[in-house]
Design an enzyme around this catalytic site. Structure first.
Site, mmCIF file in Angstrom:
data_model
loop_
_atom_site.group_PDB
_atom_site.id
_atom_site.type_symbol
_atom_site.label_atom_id
_atom_site.label_comp_id
_atom_site.label_asym_id
_atom_site.label_seq_id
_atom_site.Cartn_x
_atom_site.Cartn_y
_atom_site.Cartn_z
ATOM 1 C CB CYS A 90 5.498 -27.025 25.213
ATOM 2 S SG CYS A 90 4.662 -26.684 26.752
ATOM 3 C CB CYS A 241 2.261 -19.172 27.713
ATOM 4 S SG CYS A 241 2.408 -20.055 26.149
HETATM 5 O O1 PYC Z 1 4.962 -22.714 27.915
HETATM 6 O O2 PYC Z 1 5.340 -22.616 25.768
HETATM 7 C C1 PYC Z 1 4.624 -22.897 26.714
HETATM 8 C C2 PYC Z 1 3.298 -23.494 26.459
HETATM 9 C C3 PYC Z 1 2.715 -23.711 25.245
HETATM 10 C C4 PYC Z 1 1.476 -24.296 25.485
HETATM 11 C C5 PYC Z 1 1.327 -24.422 26.848
HETATM 12 N N1 PYC Z 1 2.465 -23.920 27.423
#
Ligand code: PYC
Length: 318
Positions: A90, A241
């Protein structure tokens, strides 16, 4: 009255929360970070549920357990988890973790190696307090894979590894904008279930547990693209993300649309932005670097009253 006490520090990274356990966590014993993550899942799921699920948490909460690293020269190891289980990796959480360690005075500006179940990542704390995470080597496994999605028809997407497995969709499904959160959730969740149902996986049969839909940015002066990312616990990512941005970089490279070192500004559904670049590795994979900012939002000490039926959280309704 209290069987234990868990101490957490909360932050959000471009809108997405991270809850770092800084005290009171169970010792996971020796082994690689993968072995520790498996032990955490098998023996200490109550810690995950206590921290992420209601009444202390909510479906979008991502937890981070700081552990002793297995790989050399790391400042720590980390296991990320959410409302339903552990995560492989993450990046928003790594930015949150680094910001918490800065807040605690444990690290300062510079590079810090962090051990994770999928390999070592490097978090660079910049002078302006933003954090740049060099992710694990990433690649596109397959382009334009078709999946039949009940109610939505044939959906085409790329499959990429970037610390998590992603299915990346462009120009199909609901328009990627905040007003469509419900429809985007229905669409991407239906895609996720169809991938599982039709046996479409990442390498070694690994489940594709993140689905990412792309559209144009609200303002091309600020971002190159806007995404909506469906996470494994049916909560959407409030940030762009970081592993999803890394997967996008791998696909842009594979399509010859982005050169090594060239910045890609990925907006999320709240129009906050991660900036990504990549370095080309000798084996043809890419090493993504993703920059974002986190803010500390609070600190708490959890108590566990044996008489409280929900002291270990209310299981997610998924
Ligand atoms: O920022 O890699 C990320 C992530 C994965 C799931 C939620 N955030």
């Amino acid at each position: 009255m209290s069987e234990t006490c868990i101490h957490v520090i909360d932050s959000h990274t471009e809108g997405e929360p991270t809850r770092v356990i800084v005290g009171g966590a169970p010792a996971l014993g020796p082994g690689t970070m993968r072995e520790k993550a498996d032990r955490f899942a098998a023996e200490f799921d109550w810690v995950r549920s206590s921290v992420c699920n209601e009444p202390r948490g909510h479906d979008a909460m991502v937890g981070a357990l700081i552990c002793e690293a297995h790989e050399p020269d790391c400042c720590c190891g980390v296991i990320f988890f959410n409302n339903v289980g552990t995560l492989n990796m993450c990046i928003h959480g790594t930015i949150g973790l680094a910001s918490v360690l800065v807040h605690q005075g444990k690290i300062g500006p510079g590079e810090h190696r962090i051990d994770t179940p999928v390999g070592v990542v490097v978090a660079r704390v910049n002078e302006d307090r933003s954090v740049t995470v060099a992710n694990v080597p990433s690649y596109r496994k397959a382009a334009s894979v078709e999946v039949e999605v009940p109610g939505w028809g044939t959906v085409r997407g790329d499959i990429a590894w970037a610390g998590n497995w992603f299915f990346l969709i462009g120009g199909q499904g609901p328009e990627v904008c905040h007003a469509n959160l419900g429809a985007l959730t229905d669409f991407t969740w239906a895609v996720r279930q169809a991938l599982v149902g039709q046996g479409i996986t990442g390498d070694n049969g690994m489940e594709i547990d993140h689905v990412e839909s792309f559209g144009p940015p609200a303002d091309p002066a600020i971002a190159d693209s806007r995404n909506f990312v469906m996470c494994p616990g049916k909560a959407y990512d409030r940030s762009p993300c970081g592993t999803g941005t890394s997967a996008k970089l791998a696909c842009l490279h594979a399509d010859g649309k982005l050169a090594p070192g060239e910045p890609w500004r990925q907006a999320g559904i709240l129009d906050t932005v991660f900036t990504g670049t990549y370095q080309l590795l000798p084996d043809g994979k890419v090493l993504p670097k993703v920059t974002g900012r986190a803010w500390i939002t609070g600190e708490a000490r959890y108590s566990f009253d044996p008489a409280d039926p929900f002291r270990h959280g209310i299981p997610s309704s998924l």
